[in-house]
Design an enzyme around this catalytic site. Structure first.
Site, PDB file in Angstrom:
ATOM      1  N   HIS A 172     -29.672 -15.863  22.812  1.00 39.23           N
ATOM      2  CA  HIS A 172     -28.613 -15.709  23.802  1.00 39.23           C
ATOM      3  C   HIS A 172     -27.884 -17.010  24.131  1.00 39.23           C
ATOM      4  O   HIS A 172     -27.009 -17.012  24.987  1.00 39.23           O
ATOM      5  CB  HIS A 172     -29.195 -15.116  25.094  1.00 39.23           C
ATOM      6  CG  HIS A 172     -29.509 -13.649  24.970  1.00 39.23           C
ATOM      7  ND1 HIS A 172     -30.347 -13.153  24.007  1.00 39.23           N
ATOM      8  CD2 HIS A 172     -29.059 -12.575  25.664  1.00 39.23           C
ATOM      9  CE1 HIS A 172     -30.414 -11.837  24.131  1.00 39.23           C
ATOM     10  NE2 HIS A 172     -29.653 -11.453  25.111  1.00 39.23           N
ATOM     11  N   GLU A 191     -18.768  -4.842  23.500  1.00 37.52           N
ATOM     12  CA  GLU A 191     -17.925  -6.024  23.638  1.00 37.52           C
ATOM     13  C   GLU A 191     -16.663  -5.913  22.788  1.00 37.52           C
ATOM     14  O   GLU A 191     -15.573  -6.309  23.212  1.00 37.52           O
ATOM     15  CB  GLU A 191     -18.704  -7.284  23.244  1.00 37.52           C
ATOM     16  CG  GLU A 191     -19.916  -7.582  24.127  1.00 37.52           C
ATOM     17  CD  GLU A 191     -21.150  -6.778  23.737  1.00 37.52           C
ATOM     18  OE1 GLU A 191     -21.115  -6.081  22.688  1.00 37.52           O
ATOM     19  OE2 GLU A 191     -22.151  -6.846  24.469  1.00 37.52           O
ATOM     20  N   HIS A 226       0.833  -1.197   0.000  1.00 35.80           N
ATOM     21  CA  HIS A 226       0.000   0.000   0.000  1.00 35.80           C
ATOM     22  C   HIS A 226       0.871   1.251   0.000  1.00 35.80           C
ATOM     23  O   HIS A 226       1.261   1.741   1.059  1.00 35.80           O
ATOM     24  CB  HIS A 226      -0.914  -0.011   1.222  1.00 35.80           C
ATOM     25  CG  HIS A 226      -1.832  -1.197   1.262  1.00 35.80           C
ATOM     26  ND1 HIS A 226      -1.412  -2.447   1.666  1.00 35.80           N
ATOM     27  CD2 HIS A 226      -3.145  -1.337   0.930  1.00 35.80           C
ATOM     28  CE1 HIS A 226      -2.429  -3.305   1.589  1.00 35.80           C
ATOM     29  NE2 HIS A 226      -3.482  -2.661   1.155  1.00 35.80           N
ATOM     30  N   HIS A 279      -4.036   3.140  -3.517  1.00 35.01           N
ATOM     31  CA  HIS A 279      -4.175   2.536  -2.191  1.00 35.01           C
ATOM     32  C   HIS A 279      -3.441   1.211  -2.027  1.00 35.01           C
ATOM     33  O   HIS A 279      -2.581   1.091  -1.167  1.00 35.01           O
ATOM     34  CB  HIS A 279      -5.661   2.330  -1.875  1.00 35.01           C
ATOM     35  CG  HIS A 279      -5.909   1.518  -0.644  1.00 35.01           C
ATOM     36  ND1 HIS A 279      -5.809   2.045   0.616  1.00 35.01           N
ATOM     37  CD2 HIS A 279      -6.199   0.199  -0.482  1.00 35.01           C
ATOM     38  CE1 HIS A 279      -6.047   1.094   1.503  1.00 35.01           C
ATOM     39  NE2 HIS A 279      -6.290  -0.029   0.864  1.00 35.01           N
TER      40      HIS A 279
END
Lengths: 681, 681
Positions: free
Chosen positions: A487, A425, A41, A276
């Site tokens: 869950h 999380e 890159h 890029h």
């Protein structure tokens, strides 16, 4: 430090031509390496070289000769694909990255891989590439700095006092993990965190306006950040001034918006997505050399540039020496704290910690959820290991991860050791990784097992790059009951077991939980996942057989004669297997029951131990686990069977679920009996 | 519609006492159900009942008697733990949810599980619970509405014209997926998306200021949203007014900040985290009844409340009838479009589509990456199946997911069918789920296989709730080369295979890729993951054996006599296995080679087919896959062996990686030969 930095800066300003040459040296080392590898890159290093130069030459406090100096400023290249920018900086400022290493960019066995890898290359603070991860790691580093400063610094004796800098890209800021981490960094007012935003308006697909039209500055102000700029990314002086302005506000993190041009200097690719992710091409590299007036050959670093950039070595040595003197003073005035500080920085555990944790075994006298046993271990362990620090993603009580008596971490109290990560999380894991990378703390973080999926990319990086983070996952099966299939983890256990260098432990009772924690705390070469129940589990017999948990598997109940069938279970299913085993033994069937809390620990045992637990000759094996079956074929082969889940769970009381899905002694005994009889008819 | 709604609202305002009774009925149905189950979340329904009432009674366009009416407004309860709020609304407004269903909340076999499940309960638009998912689903629904409207509506014939509403919580807004989805919704100016933010300052751990101190309104303005409020959450009239103001701005999505009190009405728990996730307790329920003046018994719905809420049935019938008339007109004026519209809504595929896709087989004449073959299939398939629409998370070219000739979707052109999701894998999956839920489109979305980890919670929900989304994962192994271990999937394949109801297909060449796409497009009962290479792969012999890919596994090369050893491979490793097989056969070893692109498809085959491919008697089996080994024991058992990865990969050219890690015909042949010789010595 500030005064000396300013002098350096003033000196530098006297030679803008040299600045420009240094910046171009960074650019062309990067471009040449990508060209030689024909992979990589080039665009980001070309655009971001001036800001990187301003930061590395004029602001950052580091010592290339001692990349592990504890009080160095941390630098995170969250946009890891710009790795050549970082390798160029490391080479030029005197780290152990040679020009041959640069020439070996992206080759087998080199220390210059496609994306930066912590532990492989001196000076790489964190493994980045998957976007957003570095952003969260930096927040963790800045948080750890504040936590240790609050714990150890004394007036006039600031032995923990550094910044965390980073370069973040459009892509980083689009990833959700960055939003999560940024919001928490704002809430916690991490004033020594300063990110340069490489705002180049281009992502792989083209102009960022295709998908990213938000007002980034306003968004970060909403998080409670100081936002500076936009400033001209070609102007290293302006970047330097903004960095210093960022340092000046210690009450909140700083985002500096730096307007850049991807592939700057490439006449045909500058400002385009085509700059890029692939080599510019030999012809275009030549055109870029012409455009930027760079008359040197590939990988050539002019002497004046080399000499100037290498001044980092002397600056670093003197900065570190000043810190060493402060630390010496501190050792004299606060010897106990100094000893603890140094021990924690090395990741060493205090003498006698295992005894303290072992004492928790004696507190068990009735059925207990393994999450509750885990909570007790945490209380004991944190008393003797203050470096153990963590929290949960808004499930403090449920995961039993809050240590009573320890203060809550907040912007007003960095000495707090109970961390509220919020319902985030992914950032929780990325921040915990950053805390582990910083050193001085042993981070743990907790949520429900089902939400391990939300943090998986960060857990993977912890395993890949060997961060010793402890992931605590409770509510580990359909046994959690009424919350239902949304869950209830089915695929999560095997998905974690599939990660190399992650140790997964699912203890079968309170005793095994203590042993599991001992393994997790001891483990310094990578992360550990503890998988715990919501529901209470009977205690195993207090015969200390459960010490075998630390070997991954052990014979929990044996048959008198050599076994005809082996029942293998983990966690809440071990009791079911034991009851089934007793029933089978009562019928005269030689059944052995193996507790197998951890595949990884078991597989690390010598062959004879493994053979003693699971003799190759015994092919009638039944695995019992209230999770997806996949993977258990490793232990039961083609001749055994697996009592596990083949569908998602159900919303009903946990005990009902266990019964409906077949996790009962009766069903296990029935199936094992049929297996034993097979071929006997 | 607006006029008639206003009349209704005016009428309602004349009876604020009845409004209040309806609101309390919602509250107490929820509280009573949670109490009876002794499990669940009473706090959110108690706090959010007024806003839910305002939306459901005065604003939303739906027909309880036909929950699948295509032009209904969509309602997403992103805060899925407040499920009883939704079940209460469904019951009261006349959906097929009885009072007995409510009494069976969270019990085995009930249609009222702990968190809402699409497909199980009439009127549940999406499965929620894991936070943030619903937020992204709603964005997908609102996007699908705009896309279909652009495609089908004619001046005066607006057959697609509905809103998407949602209730989102503090927790939802903390999750990264919501940030990602909100930013894209702002970029795409989804003006018919209106979310009520249940801003109650409390999350499970306590006051949200612990971890969530940001200015949510400013943040959403930065994303380009209209932000209204904060308004008083007890004031249904104010909520109604804000909803209408939201409708009034069609140029951007709307977030309405509604200040509420969790557990409102509970004297001892209101405003506290303790109201969140457990039953209030019998005594506290009684106190709440007293405080809110609710003199009715558990599960009792006063007649006036029932009668008033059930007016939704007549309103819904007449709204749907008006739409049916518009559709009838449309059928007359635009019969072809009407037919296509109705077919797409039913999820039916146009006649002859398979032939068109099959024709792609004929275009292959040289080695091709399976991602490139996939790109060709997409071009062909989208020509005959316009409903197939999707894009990538900023990896359009790399994943070959951009269909040339189709316009790009943007705020200025909702008729575009190439979607730029930005670097937001998680939201991409959540939005694709929402598009599938909306109906009328067949969404696909693409990224690198390694980033499947970023979107895993949404992929899981697609599998759990049976959303027919096609996940395209390219760069599927260490064969991707120089980007290195950060980007090389090891655990991802088995982690996907571990999900029930997800079909994973890793084709071995261009032909198998066509077959894989045919399976994916046909599959209406759940998601499919296509796992594709970056690197070119040789074409398999054009003997059409590869049609066996649709059965999951087939004999790609057989031995003349019954096989001594079976080599099993997927994807890029099939060619390695074929070469090894040839070598072994040349040595006189009876080697069979099995191509096994999909475990799930294979396991769905009849036993005799499975036995014909993998005869039980042949125990010498070698699995070859450039991914983690875990799971392959299912097919090789304890007597076979697995040539796979046991560590993370490396940054070096792909071909070098394949050789260094043992994926060569020589190594495979060597290992297979040793296996065959075992026991023969």
């Amino acid at each position: 430090m500030v005064a000396s930095h300013q002098r350096v800066a003033v000196k530098l300003r006297r030679n803008p031509a040299l600045d420009q040459r240094c910046i171009n040296a960074i650019r062309f080392l990067s471009v040449d390496a990508v060209q030689k590898a024909n992979s990589g890159h080039p665009g980001a290093p070309m655009g971001a070289a001036p800001m990187a130069y301003a930061l590395w030459d004029r602001v950052i406090k580091h010592n290339p000769r001692d990349p592990r100096w504890p009080d160095r400023d941390r630098f995170v290249l969250s946009a890891g694909h710009a790795s050549m920018l970082l390798y160029s900086l490391l080479h030029l400022t005197g780290y152990g990255v040679s020009i041959d290493d640069i020439k070996n960019f992206r080759q087998w066995g080199s220390i210059t891989p496609g994306h930066p890898e912590h532990g492989l290359t001196p000076g790489i603070e964190t493994t980045t590439g998957p976007l957003g991860q570095g952003f969260a790691n930096g927040v963790g580093m800045a948080l750890a700095e504040r936590m240790l400063a609050a714990q150890y610094n004394r007036p006039g004796a600031e032995i923990v006092d550094h910044y965390t800098y980073g370069i973040v890209s459009d892509g980083d800021l689009q990833e959700g993990i960055s939003s999560e981490a940024a919001s928490l960094a704002g809430t916690l007012k991490l004033g020594k965190l300063i990110y340069l935003y490489d705002d180049n308006d281009v992502s792989i697909d083209g102009d960022t306006s295709l998908a990213f039209n938000e007002d980034v500055g306003a968004r970060f102000r909403a998080y409670g950040w100081q936002v500076l700029g936009p400033i001209d990314g070609l102007n290293a002086d302006a970047v330097e001034a903004a960095l210093k302005e960022g340092q000046g506000d210690s009450s909140r993190p700083t985002l500096i918006i730096v307007r850049t041009t991807i592939g700057y200097g490439s006449p045909n690719k500058a400002g385009k997505a085509s700059a890029h992710g692939e080599a510019l091409g030999v012809a275009e590299v030549e055109l870029a050399r012409k455009q930027l007036g760079w008359s040197y050959g590939p990988f050539e670093v002019p002497e004046d540039v080399a000499a100037h950039m290498r001044e980092a070595v002397d600056r670093g040595a003197s900065a570190q020496a000043a810190w060493e003197r402060r630390l010496d003073d501190y050792r004299r005035t606060d010897p106990a704290e100094a000893a603890q500080f140094e021990r924690d920085l090395k990741g060493e555990l205090p003498a006698g910690w295992q005894k303290v944790v072992d004492a928790v075994h004696g507190t068990f006298d009735k059925p207990l959820a393994t999450r509750a046993a885990s909570g007790r271990v945490l209380v004991a362990a944190t008393q003797v290991i203050p470096a153990l620090a963590g929290g949960s993603a808004d499930l403090t009580e449920s995961t039993q991860s809050h240590v009573k008596g320890r203060p809550v971490l907040s912007a007003a109290n960095y000495a707090g050791r109970n961390i509220h990560f919020g319902v985030r999380e992914h950032a929780m894991a990325g921040i915990s990784n950053g805390m582990a990378l910083h050193g001085g703390l042993i981070p743990y973080c907790a949520t429900f097992l089902i939400f391990s999926d939300y943090m998986r990319p960060a857990v993977r990086l912890a395993a890949l790059a060997s961060y010793p983070v402890i992931f605590v996952y409770t509510h580990d099966s359909i046994g959690l009951g009424e919350d239902g299939p949304t869950h209830q983890p089915i695929a999560e256990l095997v998905a974690l077991r599939a990660m190399p260098n992650l140790v997964v432990i699912r203890p079968a009772d309170a005793h095994e939980t203590v042993e599991a924690w001992k393994v997790a705390i001891s483990r310094r070469g990578g992360p550990t996942a503890l998988v715990l129940t919501r529901q209470a589990l009977p205690l195993l017999a207090n015969d200390e057989k459960w010490r075998g948990a630390s070997r991954g598997a052990y014979v929990a109940m044996d048959s008198e004669r050599s076994p005809e069938v082996i029942l293998i279970a983990t966690g809440s299913e071990l009791n079911v297997a034991l009851a089934a085993g007793k029933q089978l033994q009562g019928e005269g069937i030689a059944a052995r029951v193996v507790s197998m809390p951890s595949w990884e620990l078991f597989e690390a045992q010598p062959l004879d131990y493994r053979e003693s637990v699971l003799p190759s000759a015994v092919r009638k094996r039944v695995a019992i686990e209230a999770a997806g079956r996949l993977g258990w074929e490793r232990y039961v082969g083609l001749d055994g069977l697996i009592i596990g889940m083949t569908r998602y769970g159900a919303s009903s009381p946990g005990a009902v679920n266990m019964q409906k899905f077949g996790f009962t002694p009766e069903n296990v005994a029935d199936q094992a009996r049929s297996l034993v009889r097979q071929g006997k008819d």
